[in-house]
Motif scaffolding. Structure first.
Motif, PDB file in Angstrom:
ATOM      1  N   LEU A 163       0.832  -1.210   0.000  1.00 41.90           N
ATOM      2  CA  LEU A 163       0.000   0.000   0.000  1.00 41.90           C
ATOM      3  C   LEU A 163       0.859   1.249   0.000  1.00 41.90           C
ATOM      4  O   LEU A 163       0.510   2.267  -0.588  1.00 41.90           O
ATOM      5  CB  LEU A 163      -0.925  -0.001   1.224  1.00 41.90           C
ATOM      6  N   THR A 186       1.595   3.648  -3.747  1.00 41.45           N
ATOM      7  CA  THR A 186       1.027   4.995  -3.758  1.00 41.45           C
ATOM      8  C   THR A 186       2.119   6.056  -3.651  1.00 41.45           C
ATOM      9  O   THR A 186       1.834   7.223  -3.426  1.00 41.45           O
ATOM     10  CB  THR A 186       0.029   5.165  -2.603  1.00 41.45           C
ATOM     11  N   ARG A 220       1.942   9.059  -6.009  1.00 40.96           N
ATOM     12  CA  ARG A 220       0.788   9.959  -5.815  1.00 40.96           C
ATOM     13  C   ARG A 220       0.281  10.465  -7.156  1.00 40.96           C
ATOM     14  O   ARG A 220       0.005  11.655  -7.342  1.00 40.96           O
ATOM     15  CB  ARG A 220       1.160  11.150  -4.941  1.00 40.96           C
ATOM     16  N   LEU A 238      -1.759  11.471 -10.293  1.00 40.90           N
ATOM     17  CA  LEU A 238      -3.122  11.945 -10.543  1.00 40.90           C
ATOM     18  C   LEU A 238      -3.836  10.915 -11.416  1.00 40.90           C
ATOM     19  O   LEU A 238      -4.989  10.597 -11.207  1.00 40.90           O
ATOM     20  CB  LEU A 238      -3.062  13.297 -11.251  1.00 40.90           C
ATOM     21  N   GLU A 258      -5.878   1.954  -4.488  1.00 44.99           N
ATOM     22  CA  GLU A 258      -7.014   2.872  -4.407  1.00 44.99           C
ATOM     23  C   GLU A 258      -8.328   2.111  -4.436  1.00 44.99           C
ATOM     24  O   GLU A 258      -9.277   2.462  -3.743  1.00 44.99           O
ATOM     25  CB  GLU A 258      -6.976   3.848  -5.581  1.00 44.99           C
ATOM     26  N   TYR A 277      -9.040   0.672  -1.102  1.00 44.77           N
ATOM     27  CA  TYR A 277      -9.480   1.759  -0.225  1.00 44.77           C
ATOM     28  C   TYR A 277     -10.945   2.081  -0.478  1.00 44.77           C
ATOM     29  O   TYR A 277     -11.768   2.120   0.444  1.00 44.77           O
ATOM     30  CB  TYR A 277      -8.603   2.982  -0.497  1.00 44.77           C
ATOM     31  N   PHE A 326     -13.300   3.554   9.720  1.00 41.95           N
ATOM     32  CA  PHE A 326     -12.686   3.139   8.458  1.00 41.95           C
ATOM     33  C   PHE A 326     -11.269   2.575   8.620  1.00 41.95           C
ATOM     34  O   PHE A 326     -10.976   1.507   8.083  1.00 41.95           O
ATOM     35  CB  PHE A 326     -12.700   4.291   7.449  1.00 41.95           C
ATOM     36  N   PRO A 327     -10.380   3.248   9.389  1.00 43.21           N
ATOM     37  CA  PRO A 327      -9.031   2.666   9.542  1.00 43.21           C
ATOM     38  C   PRO A 327      -9.076   1.266  10.141  1.00 43.21           C
ATOM     39  O   PRO A 327      -8.312   0.390   9.738  1.00 43.21           O
ATOM     40  CB  PRO A 327      -8.328   3.647  10.492  1.00 43.21           C
ATOM     41  N   SER A 345      -3.692   3.801   9.775  1.00 40.93           N
ATOM     42  CA  SER A 345      -4.434   5.015  10.096  1.00 40.93           C
ATOM     43  C   SER A 345      -3.561   6.260  10.022  1.00 40.93           C
ATOM     44  O   SER A 345      -4.067   7.345   9.763  1.00 40.93           O
ATOM     45  CB  SER A 345      -5.069   4.894  11.479  1.00 40.93           C
ATOM     46  N   VAL A 359      -0.932   5.160   5.603  1.00 35.34           N
ATOM     47  CA  VAL A 359      -1.469   4.705   4.315  1.00 35.34           C
ATOM     48  C   VAL A 359      -2.812   5.340   3.990  1.00 35.34           C
ATOM     49  O   VAL A 359      -3.029   5.831   2.882  1.00 35.34           O
ATOM     50  CB  VAL A 359      -1.561   3.161   4.311  1.00 35.34           C
ATOM     51  N   ILE A 360      -3.714   5.358   4.982  1.00 34.26           N
ATOM     52  CA  ILE A 360      -5.061   5.867   4.690  1.00 34.26           C
ATOM     53  C   ILE A 360      -5.050   7.362   4.383  1.00 34.26           C
ATOM     54  O   ILE A 360      -5.661   7.788   3.398  1.00 34.26           O
ATOM     55  CB  ILE A 360      -6.034   5.491   5.825  1.00 34.26           C
ATOM     56  N   ARG A 362      -2.680   8.908   3.089  1.00 35.40           N
ATOM     57  CA  ARG A 362      -1.996   9.010   1.803  1.00 35.40           C
ATOM     58  C   ARG A 362      -2.942   8.714   0.634  1.00 35.40           C
ATOM     59  O   ARG A 362      -3.088   9.522  -0.278  1.00 35.40           O
ATOM     60  CB  ARG A 362      -0.851   8.004   1.806  1.00 35.40           C
ATOM     61  N   ILE A 363      -3.601   7.538   0.715  1.00 36.05           N
ATOM     62  CA  ILE A 363      -4.522   7.186  -0.379  1.00 36.05           C
ATOM     63  C   ILE A 363      -5.700   8.152  -0.396  1.00 36.05           C
ATOM     64  O   ILE A 363      -6.127   8.608  -1.459  1.00 36.05           O
ATOM     65  CB  ILE A 363      -5.005   5.730  -0.234  1.00 36.05           C
ATOM     66  N   GLY A 364      -6.196   8.492   0.818  1.00 36.09           N
ATOM     67  CA  GLY A 364      -7.298   9.447   0.877  1.00 36.09           C
ATOM     68  C   GLY A 364      -6.910  10.768   0.244  1.00 36.09           C
ATOM     69  O   GLY A 364      -7.705  11.379  -0.465  1.00 36.09           O
ATOM     70  N   ILE A 379      -4.614  11.237  -2.080  1.00 33.38           N
ATOM     71  CA  ILE A 379      -4.538  11.068  -3.541  1.00 33.38           C
ATOM     72  C   ILE A 379      -5.930  11.154  -4.153  1.00 33.38           C
ATOM     73  O   ILE A 379      -6.170  11.886  -5.114  1.00 33.38           O
ATOM     74  CB  ILE A 379      -3.895   9.704  -3.888  1.00 33.38           C
ATOM     75  N   LEU A 380      -6.876  10.434  -3.525  1.00 36.80           N
ATOM     76  CA  LEU A 380      -8.228  10.410  -4.082  1.00 36.80           C
ATOM     77  C   LEU A 380      -8.866  11.791  -3.991  1.00 36.80           C
ATOM     78  O   LEU A 380      -9.546  12.235  -4.914  1.00 36.80           O
ATOM     79  CB  LEU A 380      -9.080   9.379  -3.325  1.00 36.80           C
ATOM     80  N   ARG A 403      -7.436  14.068  -6.564  1.00 37.72           N
ATOM     81  CA  ARG A 403      -7.999  13.771  -7.878  1.00 37.72           C
ATOM     82  C   ARG A 403      -9.416  14.314  -7.980  1.00 37.72           C
ATOM     83  O   ARG A 403      -9.801  14.929  -8.964  1.00 37.72           O
ATOM     84  CB  ARG A 403      -7.990  12.265  -8.113  1.00 37.72           C
ATOM     85  N   ARG A 412      -9.314  17.957  -8.301  1.00 40.17           N
ATOM     86  CA  ARG A 412      -8.813  18.322  -9.613  1.00 40.17           C
ATOM     87  C   ARG A 412      -9.892  18.161 -10.670  1.00 40.17           C
ATOM     88  O   ARG A 412     -10.090  19.025 -11.528  1.00 40.17           O
ATOM     89  CB  ARG A 412      -7.601  17.428  -9.938  1.00 40.17           C
TER      90      ARG A 412
END
Lengths: 250, 217
Positions: A44, A48, A51, A53, A63, A66, A85-86, B84, B87-88, B90-92, B94-95, B98, B101
């Motif tokens: 993970l 990532t 990062r 886009l 992703e 997630y 969520f975590p 927590s 990773v989360i 980080r991915i959160g 990124i999303l 996006r 954007r």
């Protein structure tokens, strides 16, 4: 290696540790727990790293997992449940990675140990109970009293609800444990047939073809089961968390 | 046969578990017996006595429970922290980036579309005004040209009239002169005729009066 199908579940000590007379040795089970954490976190984290886009293939896998868990939790426990969520994400990724790692030959399956799945299930139920009482006080007990039930039936319904609640950690843990255990034993038995039959000469080798196909098919099935059981574990966790967030119906 | 082989092979492991290397030379049964003695302090010490002889099914081997629980707590706790805290988010992130954007791009697109629409509208307006202006210019030019042509024609017509009038007077002059010349010619002709016929010359005045009287008739 032994032909004993349960040999793969043996816990071997690697670094013996004993604290206060209790055995806390670092075992192969511990090793694969560490490996699970390392593999899942590493995957993970490093996928990532860009990062991007526009995600790369591997990044979109991260992703997707997630968003998969996020939508599962949002559907199961509503937007208030998103604070878990975590927790749910960690549970799902841990169980999934442990299951998949267990599919590798000679690897130990962390989730084939009842104590591990039971501990995870208790963690889920413990979270539900603690958060439920913390958030709603004794209102959490409305969970056991469904609305719209006639008074005469209430004692019966409440007792059924209590029993079903108490059986949750057991069903949750045994489902995962038994699936992983049974799958691995079946796989081992069929693979054992292949080796023992082919030791009998030409006829045996011919006879070994069928169990070989079974082994291949079962391997595919077991990968499916690995994912499915992680999914089921996470979905049920979401449902149980929903009880903590919204006791007494929706 | 395979079962006995299996238990025989698993024996060295269980001896190792008992943490009593001295027992390795003993028979398997003795090794099993040694196990509870070696770990009698564990919380499940009583259960050991029952399991030891039966070769317990590995997942139910309670001697491993404490260690598994501890390491599960450590590894899962660490995993939860990593998820927590690292990773989360980080991915959160990124999303979310996006998502932002895309929303931003959509806003930009709708803004540009509005701009394009405005440009088209102003273009249409300009076009319409230009068309009316063009029409006005064209009709003005037409009027102008017509007036000019009319004036030109009038001028030409006037000059033609002048020329016609001049020509007519000149014709009249020439005609009068010719008529006057006709008298003189007649007188000369008469004088010549008289001389031929009569043989004497008539005076000029006589001839002129004679011609005039003839011309008067």
């Amino acid at each position: 290696m032994s032909n004993d199908p349960t040999h793969q579940f043996l816990v071997n000590k690697i670094v013996p540790i004993e604290i206060g007379g209790i055995d806390f040795s670092f075992t192969n089970a511990s090793l694969f727990m560490v490996a699970t954490v390392a593999v899942a976190t590493g995957f993970l984290y490093f996928t990532t790293g860009q990062r991007g886009l526009v995600p790369s293939r591997m990044q979109s896998v991260s992703e997707m997992s997630y968003e998969f868990i996020a939508s599962m939790l949002r559907e199961g426990a509503g937007s208030h449940g998103m604070k878990f969520f975590p927790f749910v994400f960690s549970l799902f990724m841990f169980v999934l990675t442990a299951n998949l790692l267990g599919m590798m030959p000679y690897f130990f399956t962390v989730t084939s140990q009842i104590i591990v799945t039971f501990a995870l299930a208790l963690l889920v139920i413990g979270t539900v109970v603690v958060y439920g009482f913390y958030k709603h006080g004794f209102g959490f007990l409305k969970l056991f009293v469904p609305s719209g039930v006639p008074g005469a039936l209430l004692p019966l319904v409440v007792s059924i609800e209590v029993i079903s609640f108490l059986s949750r950690p057991i069903s949750l843990s045994i489902r995962l444990f038994a699936n992983m255990l049974a799958g691995h034993i079946t796989l081992k038995v069929f693979a054992g047939f292949v080796t023992s039959l082919s030791a009998l000469g030409a006829v045996g080798v011919a006879g070994a073809i069928l169990p070989l196909f079974m082994t291949v098919a079962l391997t595919g099935l077991e990968f499916l089961v690995s994912f499915l059981q992680a999914y089921v574990f996470a979905v049920l966790t979401c449902m149980y968390l929903n009880d903590a967030v919204h006791p007494g119906g929706h | 046969m395979s079962v006995t082989l299996a238990s025989a092979e698993s024996t060295p492991f269980e001896i190792a578990q008992a943490e009593t290397p001295a027992d390795t030379h003993e028979t398997p049964a003795d090794a099993h017996a040694a196990q509870p003695a070696g770990e009698v302090h564990t919380e499940t010490g009583v259960a050991h006595g029952e399991e030891a002889g039966s070769g317990v099914f590995p997942p139910f081997d309670q001697t491993t429970f404490a260690s598994q629980l501890l390491w599960l707590a450590i590894t899962f706790g660490l995993f939860y922290l990593l998820m927590s805290k690292v990773v989360i988010p980080r991915i959160g992130g990124i999303l979310e980036t996006r998502h932002d954007r895309i929303a931003q791009d959509l806003d930009e697109a709708s803004r540009l579309k509005a701009e394009a629409d405005a440009a088209i509208a102003s273009y249409e307006q300009d076009l319409a005004s230009a068309r009316t202006k063009g029409n006005a210019i064209a009709s003005a030019a037409r009027e102008d040209a017509k007036a000019k042509a009319d004036a030109e024609r009038a001028k030409i017509e006037a000059s033609l009239q002048d020329k016609i009038a001049g020509a007519e007077t000149r014709i009249a002059e020439i005609k009068a002169k010719a008529l006057a010349d006709v008298g003189t010619i007649a007188e000369e002709t008469t004088a010549a005729l008289v001389e031929q016929l009569v043989g004497s010359k008539a005076t000029k005045a006589e001839i002129a009066s004679a011609v005039k009287s003839v011309a008067g008739k």
